[in-house]
Enzyme design. Structure first.
Site, short mmCIF file in Angstrom:
data_model
loop_
_atom_site.label_atom_id
_atom_site.label_comp_id
_atom_site.label_asym_id
_atom_site.label_seq_id
_atom_site.Cartn_x
_atom_site.Cartn_y
_atom_site.Cartn_z
N LEU A 18 40.63 22.11 37.59
CA LEU A 18 41.47 20.69 37.73
C LEU A 18 41.16 20.21 39.08
CD1 LEU A 18 43.59 19.34 35.96
CD2 LEU A 18 45.23 20.62 37.24
N SER A 19 40.59 20.91 40.11
CA SER A 19 40.44 20.54 41.53
C SER A 19 39.67 19.02 41.47
CB SER A 19 39.49 21.77 42.19
OG SER A 19 40.24 22.75 42.18
N LYS A 67 34.37 34.22 46.40
CA LYS A 67 35.25 34.27 47.69
C LYS A 67 35.01 35.31 48.58
CE LYS A 67 39.32 32.07 45.37
NZ LYS A 67 40.71 32.08 45.07
N ASP A 110 45.04 29.45 49.65
CA ASP A 110 45.92 29.86 48.83
C ASP A 110 47.31 30.54 49.12
OD1 ASP A 110 44.22 29.38 46.38
OD2 ASP A 110 43.37 31.48 46.58
N ALA A 140 46.96 42.79 40.61
CA ALA A 140 46.54 43.21 41.69
C ALA A 140 45.13 42.68 41.96
CB ALA A 140 46.40 44.90 41.67
N GLY A 141 44.88 41.67 41.41
CA GLY A 141 43.46 41.03 41.84
C GLY A 141 43.64 40.11 43.09
N LEU A 248 51.56 31.78 38.46
CA LEU A 248 50.29 31.31 39.23
C LEU A 248 49.61 30.51 38.31
CD1 LEU A 248 51.35 32.52 41.73
CD2 LEU A 248 49.24 33.54 41.95
N TYR A 250 48.48 27.96 35.59
CA TYR A 250 49.15 26.45 35.37
C TYR A 250 48.68 25.71 34.19
CZ TYR A 250 44.52 25.61 37.34
OH TYR A 250 43.25 25.63 37.45
P1 NAP Z 1 41.65 38.39 39.13
O1 NAP Z 1 41.28 38.71 40.64
O2 NAP Z 1 40.72 38.59 38.18
O3 NAP Z 1 42.87 39.38 39.04
C1 NAP Z 1 43.72 39.49 37.79
C2 NAP Z 1 44.69 40.70 37.95
O4 NAP Z 1 45.56 40.32 36.58
C3 NAP Z 1 44.01 41.90 37.79
O5 NAP Z 1 44.87 42.88 38.42
C4 NAP Z 1 43.89 42.18 36.24
O6 NAP Z 1 43.80 43.69 36.24
C5 NAP Z 1 45.29 41.70 35.92
N1 NAP Z 1 45.41 41.46 34.38
C6 NAP Z 1 44.35 40.63 33.76
N2 NAP Z 1 44.62 40.76 32.38
C7 NAP Z 1 45.69 41.53 32.12
C8 NAP Z 1 46.49 41.93 31.33
N3 NAP Z 1 46.21 41.77 30.00
N4 NAP Z 1 47.55 42.83 31.49
C9 NAP Z 1 47.79 43.20 32.72
N5 NAP Z 1 47.08 42.93 33.94
C10 NAP Z 1 46.14 42.03 33.66
O7 NAP Z 1 42.14 36.82 39.05
P2 NAP Z 1 42.98 36.14 40.06
O8 NAP Z 1 41.90 35.33 41.02
O9 NAP Z 1 43.90 37.06 40.89
O10 NAP Z 1 43.91 35.01 39.14
C11 NAP Z 1 44.83 35.39 38.58
C12 NAP Z 1 45.54 34.39 37.85
O11 NAP Z 1 46.35 33.61 38.99
C13 NAP Z 1 44.77 33.55 37.27
O12 NAP Z 1 45.09 33.00 36.10
C14 NAP Z 1 44.19 32.31 37.97
O13 NAP Z 1 44.05 31.21 37.17
C15 NAP Z 1 45.71 31.92 38.75
N6 NAP Z 1 45.60 31.52 39.89
C16 NAP Z 1 46.29 30.31 40.30
C17 NAP Z 1 46.33 29.73 41.50
C18 NAP Z 1 47.18 28.53 41.57
O14 NAP Z 1 46.87 27.84 42.48
N7 NAP Z 1 47.88 28.33 40.68
C19 NAP Z 1 45.41 30.27 42.47
C20 NAP Z 1 44.65 31.55 42.31
C21 NAP Z 1 44.99 32.05 40.96
P3 NAP Z 1 42.56 44.36 35.88
O15 NAP Z 1 41.81 44.30 36.96
O16 NAP Z 1 42.94 45.59 35.53
O17 NAP Z 1 41.91 43.42 34.86
#
Ligand code: NAP
Length: 308
Positions: A18-19, A67, A110, A140-141, A248, A250
């Protein structure tokens, strides 16, 4: 007429972001001679991409999977980017008269994007204060890392990471603490030391008690993302009216987690607001003017509605 400035986002693959809607709405509203583009850049090619751009390139947002890789391409990191070990914004710094070469600065907006809606809520006063409170972060990502760093601002009494692999949660705390320790060598004294830190799993028996006791619950997993908008990371949860639930995700804007929170009278914050606020914190660094967030909010909400 001056040449058009270019900013954008690099990622791989890059789709459904969406950026461009957010930034181009702001650019148009302010009448800037600039454009925000998407750049699909392969892993391993980030440095070459950034350094080969012309002077019109003011910088870029950075998304998955670059990143961390981008850290090696910048001459200087903000303290936040350094502490988290991730950059989401690169800013060109023009060279001096003696040395015309540009350098690049790396930041992580962020953290700011996540905090602004909470600060505004706190300034508005009332019931939803998180200062000194108990905070639960689902996931924890990368995003969870930014959130764990950010919430120190509220001096929480407890931060709980809910991760399907608890080792990932432990690693997150260790990295964030080490990052903070590394940057606290000067006059800054910041630490997670006042907070009790713990890690639990999604299926732990105690999870519903942990959620019930939290003041702020943050979903930093992709659970609930379109096309799985009917799924919530906390199907059993009942919320309290004094709680804040912050998703988070959207897309969709109103996730099942947020509608459950509203059903129980809790305060819900959606991921679009964070996305806009992190974008605003990048925008001002490239253009030197504030992003008109009201215009942007309208444009991005319309774009999300078209999606659904
Ligand atoms: P990421 O680095 O891939 O981390 C995702 C985390 O969620 C990991 O800890 C992963 O665990 C866990 N996870 C994934 N699927 C899961 C499930 N079914 N059950 C339990 N845990 C699960 O992704 P990220 O960059 O942190 O982003 C996470 C979310 O935040 C995304 O939807 C992204 O679009 C959103 N986000 C939004 C904004 C915003 O500005 N609104 C900014 C950043 C991110 P595993 O490692 O075990 O897979």
């Amino acid at each position: 007429m001056s040449q058009q400035s270019v900013v954008g986002v690099i990622g791989f693959p890059i789709k459904h972001t969406l950026s461009p809607v957010i930034h181009n709405a702001a650019i148009n509203a302010l009448g800037l001679n600039a454009i925000y583009k998407t750049f699909e850049v392969r892993p391993g090619e980030v440095a070459e991409f950034i350094t080969s751009q012309s002077k019109q390139f003011l910088g870029t947002n950075v998304t998955i999977p670059h990143k961390r890789e981008v850290i090696d391409c910048v001459a200087e990191l903000s303290p936040v980017a350094q502490a988290i070990g991730a950059v989401n914004t690169v800013v060109r710094r023009d060279g001096s008269e003696e040395n015309a070469a540009s350098t690049f600065f790396g930041d992580n907006t962020d953290v700011e994007g996540f905090l602004v809606p909470l600060r505004e809520l706190s300034q508005a006063g009332g019931r939803n204060r998180v200062e000194g409170g108990r905070i639960v972060i689902l996931g924890a990502g990368g995003a969870a890392r930014a959130v764990a760093y950010a919430v120190r601002e509220f001096g929480p009494s407890r931060i709980t990471i809910v991760a399907r692999d608890p080792r990932q949660g432990d690693r997150l705390f260790r990295d964030v603490e080490e990052g903070i320790a590394a940057m606290a060598s000067g006059s800054q004294t910041i630490a997670l030391d006042e907070a009790v830190l713990d890690v639990t799993t999604f299926d732990a028996e105690s999870l519903s008690d942990t959620i019930r006791g939290a003041d702020l619950v943050v979903n930093a997993t992709p659970i609930g993302l379109t096309p799985f908008g009917h799924i919530t990371p906390l199907p059993e949860a009942e919320f309290r009216a004094s709680q804040i639930v912050y998703d988070l995700v959207y897309r969709p804007r109103e996730t099942k987690l947020l509608s459950d929170a509203r059903r129980d009278g809790a305060h819900a914050i959606d991921g679009l607001e964070m996305l806009i606020r992190q974008a605003a914190a990048s925008f001002v660094q490239w253009f030197g003017v504030e992003m008109p967030v009201d215009v942007v909010r309208e444009a991005s909400a319309a774009a999300l509605n078209e999606d659904s």
